[in-house]
Every structure is written in C-alpha cells, then in structure tokens.
Design an enzyme around this catalytic site. Structure first.
Site, short mmCIF file in Angstrom:
data_model
loop_
_atom_site.label_atom_id
_atom_site.label_comp_id
_atom_site.label_asym_id
_atom_site.label_seq_id
_atom_site.Cartn_x
_atom_site.Cartn_y
_atom_site.Cartn_z
N GLU A 167 0.87 -1.22 0.04
CA GLU A 167 -0.05 0.06 -0.03
C GLU A 167 0.91 1.27 -0.17
O GLU A 167 0.25 2.26 0.76
CB GLU A 167 -1.06 -0.06 1.20
CG GLU A 167 -2.03 -1.17 1.13
CD GLU A 167 -2.86 -0.97 2.46
OE1 GLU A 167 -2.80 -0.19 3.29
OE2 GLU A 167 -3.67 -2.05 2.40
N ASN A 187 2.15 -5.22 -3.25
CA ASN A 187 0.69 -5.42 -2.79
C ASN A 187 -0.12 -4.20 -2.61
O ASN A 187 0.42 -3.38 -2.02
CB ASN A 187 0.56 -6.32 -1.40
CG ASN A 187 -0.54 -7.01 -1.35
OD1 ASN A 187 -1.40 -7.72 -2.15
ND2 ASN A 187 -1.10 -6.79 -0.14
N HIS A 238 -10.37 -6.28 -2.41
CA HIS A 238 -11.58 -6.10 -1.53
C HIS A 238 -12.49 -5.24 -2.05
O HIS A 238 -12.62 -3.87 -2.42
CB HIS A 238 -10.88 -5.20 -0.13
CG HIS A 238 -9.89 -5.61 0.66
ND1 HIS A 238 -10.26 -7.00 1.32
CD2 HIS A 238 -8.79 -5.31 0.85
CE1 HIS A 238 -9.20 -7.13 1.95
NE2 HIS A 238 -7.95 -6.19 1.51
N GLU A 270 -6.29 -10.69 -1.14
CA GLU A 270 -7.06 -10.30 -0.02
C GLU A 270 -8.54 -10.43 -0.40
O GLU A 270 -9.22 -9.70 0.08
CB GLU A 270 -6.64 -9.13 0.75
CG GLU A 270 -5.09 -9.03 0.93
CD GLU A 270 -4.58 -7.91 1.79
OE1 GLU A 270 -5.78 -7.19 2.44
OE2 GLU A 270 -3.41 -7.67 1.87
N ASP A 278 -12.18 -10.31 -0.82
CA ASP A 278 -13.51 -10.40 0.12
C ASP A 278 -14.54 -9.52 -0.85
O ASP A 278 -14.08 -8.26 -1.53
CB ASP A 278 -13.66 -10.02 1.53
CG ASP A 278 -12.72 -8.90 1.70
OD1 ASP A 278 -12.92 -7.89 1.02
OD2 ASP A 278 -12.35 -8.69 3.01
C1 XIL Z 1 -6.29 -6.25 8.49
C2 XIL Z 1 -6.50 -7.48 9.35
O1 XIL Z 1 -7.62 -8.35 8.67
C3 XIL Z 1 -7.18 -6.79 10.36
O2 XIL Z 1 -7.36 -7.95 11.47
C4 XIL Z 1 -6.44 -5.82 11.40
O3 XIL Z 1 -6.84 -5.43 12.45
C5 XIL Z 1 -6.17 -4.82 10.13
O4 XIL Z 1 -5.51 -5.29 9.00
N1 XIL Z 1 -4.96 -4.49 3.77
C6 XIL Z 1 -3.89 -5.44 4.29
C7 XIL Z 1 -4.33 -6.51 5.29
O5 XIL Z 1 -3.01 -5.39 3.50
O6 XIL Z 1 -3.00 -6.67 6.14
C8 XIL Z 1 -5.39 -5.68 6.42
O7 XIL Z 1 -5.65 -6.75 7.12
C9 XIL Z 1 -6.71 -5.39 5.34
C10 XIL Z 1 -5.99 -4.20 4.45
#
Ligand code: XIL
Length: 299
Positions: free
Chosen positions: A128, A170, A207, A235, A237
């Site tokens: 990020e 990422n 996401h 990641e 969802d």
């Molecule tokens: C999130 C986790 O799922 C949570 O448990 C934590 O509190 C915060 O981070 N981007 C990412 C992940 O790269 O590491 C994040 O994970 C979600 C957003």
C-alpha cells in the site's frame, strides 16, 4: 475436484486464505482450513508491530505457529508484509534521520526474511505505498524520510536476503485499469523491470463492494502480466458475497496464465475484518455459502 485448493491446483494455481494464529485451535476453523486451502497468509502475525515491537528485538512466535501448521498440512505460505505504513510501531514512525531509517528498514527486511527463509512462497515486500486517486506514493515515514527510492531499496534488500522467494508489491484500489493509482503502480513495475530492480509479482488485494470487481479487472491483470510479473489476488472479499461478483473475480484470474492464485481474506464471515459485510465463502457456522459453489465452478 471437490475443494478450492485441489480445483485451483488442477490448473497449477493455489487457493489460499488469511489465517489468525489464535484460531488454529478452533476445530471448525482448522477443519475448513485444512480441507479447502493450500496457501496461507498470516492475517497480522508477520506485520512489523508484531515482529519487531522494539528496535532489534524480534518476535516471530505467532507467525512460527502458523508456519508450523502449514508445514504439517502441506500448505504453502505468503509472507505479509515487510514495509507498510500501518501496524507500524511508533519507534519506527518517529525516526527522522534517513541513514537510521534506511538501516532499520533493511535490517527488518533481512532479519524477517532470513528467519523464514525456505518457507515462504512469496513476500509482500511493500504494501500500500501508493495514494488513492493519484499516480504518486502516499505519505509515510518511509516516503517522507527516504523519498521515492524506498520501494526500490526494499526490493533490492529483499532479493539479497532470500533469492528464492517471489517478491511482490501489494495494494488495493489497483484493480480498475483507468484509476490513476493503477497507472502509478503499473509505471513503477514497468520501470523496475526495465532497470532490473527485482520484482516478481503484483498482489491485487481485491477488497470489493457488493458490485464485485470493476469490469476492467481482466484487462488490468493481463496488462500487468504482460510486463513479466505474476499477478495474484491476495486479500479477496466481496460485500454480501454475491455469486456473480465472486465468479467474475475468479474467472479474471483463471483467464490469465500468469495469475498464480487467489487468497480470500478469512474463512468464515465471522472471521472477516469486515464481518458486517458477510463477504466470505463460509458463514459463521462454517457452512458453505452460495459464493463457495460459484467460486468452485469458476476455478
Ligand atoms: C487487516 C486485518 O484483517 C485486521 O485483523 C487488522 O486489524 C487490520 O489489518 N490490507 C492489508 C491487510 O494489507 O493486512 C489488512 O488486514 C486489510 C487491508
């Protein structure tokens, strides 16, 4: 095949999930994990605030628990994440001297990658780093103190620490081809490849809202792959877990030969960081949702 992992493996891909060490003792959780998934990303256990809470003092215990589980069950691991502005301890964000911060960052990368050497398929070396709605990097202690070159520095250090792991950049909001942020990351990867800066893969967090992936997502994945990097959905969802959104997302990966695999960000809806959105493939009781069937048939 009848599981996500086996079906993905039939085309040489993986199907993974984020795992929390503290849940491995829950039998509903671990039964699904070991039946369905052949790649694991620690949800929080490899982040800087856990692994180096004070300078030079490393804590790999929680991540080691997950790695041991993976070894025992034949699962591979994604390492997440080495350099990120979030979940970063205050002692790092308060460093103002460039030489100090460079050596702290390089030491963190080297120490963590060395500890897990040989056990990680791919590392999210930098997470990020780009700003939303822009082609530029976001503000962070790394950007503000080290300047634009910090990402290159991190990747060169990572390659020297473990030459066998794949090195990924990422990010989120880089799935829509026309977004400025996507173009900024694309330009960076193109530049890295042209100058020989080591980078092997780009992770698209994915996401998504209830509308699912942007219609240009297949274009984005194939354009990045054409630069000579693997692409991975790291990641995934989707709010309300719509079957069409999941199926379109999986197809976008399967249609690109360099799409190495897909990771969903948790197992049951109750495990999700956005649990209010019920965005995952299993309900709170561990039952398969309709999105599960959509994913299995699209793989
Ligand atoms: C999130 C986790 O799922 C949570 O448990 C934590 O509190 C915060 O981070 N981007 C990412 C992940 O790269 O590491 C994040 O994970 C979600 C957003």
């Amino acid at each position: 095949a009848s599981t996500l992992g086996a079906q993905a493996a039939a085309s040489g891909r993986y199907f993974g999930t984020a795992v929390a060490a503290g849940k491995l003792g829950n039998s509903t959780y671990s039964t699904i994990l070991d039946r369905e998934f052949n790649m694991i990303t620690p949800e929080n256990e490899m982040k800087w605030d856990t692994t180096e809470p004070s300078r030079g003092s490393f804590n790999f215990g929680p991540a080691d628990q997950i790695v041991s589980h993976a070894v025992a069950h034949g699962q591979r691991m994604r390492g997440h994440t080495l350099v990120w502005h979030s979940q970063l301890p205050g002692w790092v964000s308060s460093i103002g001297d460039a030489n100090t911060l460079r050596s702290v960052m390089d030491n963190h990368i080297t120490s963590e990658m060395t500890h897990f050497k040989g056990k990680i398929y791919a590392w999210d070396v930098v997470n990020e780093a780009f700003a939303d709605g822009s082609t530029q990097h976001r503000s962070s202690v790394f950007q503000n103190v080290l300047g634009n070159g910090f990402i290159e520095e991190a990747f060169r250090t990572a390659r020297a620490a473990d030459s066998s792991a794949k090195l990924c950049y990422n990010d989120y909001n880089i799935e829509n081809w026309s977004d400025a942020k996507t173009q900024g990351v694309y330009a960076m990867v193109k530049d890295f490849k042209s100058r020989g800066v080591p980078i092997d893969c780009v992770g698209f967090q994915s996401h998504f809202g209830s509308g699912g992936p942007p219609s240009s997502f297949p274009t984005t994945l194939s354009n990045f792959a054409a630069l000579g990097v693997d692409v991975q959905l790291t990641e995934l969802d989707i709010a309300q877990a719509p079957t069409t959104g999941y199926s379109n997302t999986v197809k976008a990966c399967v249609n690109v030969s360099r799409c190495a695999g897909i990771t969903v960000w948790g197992i049951r809806d109750s495990d999700s960081w956005r649990s209010g959105d019920n965005p995952l493939l299993f309900d709170g009781n561990g039952n398969k949702k309709s999105a599960y069937d959509a994913v299995l048939s699209a793989l």
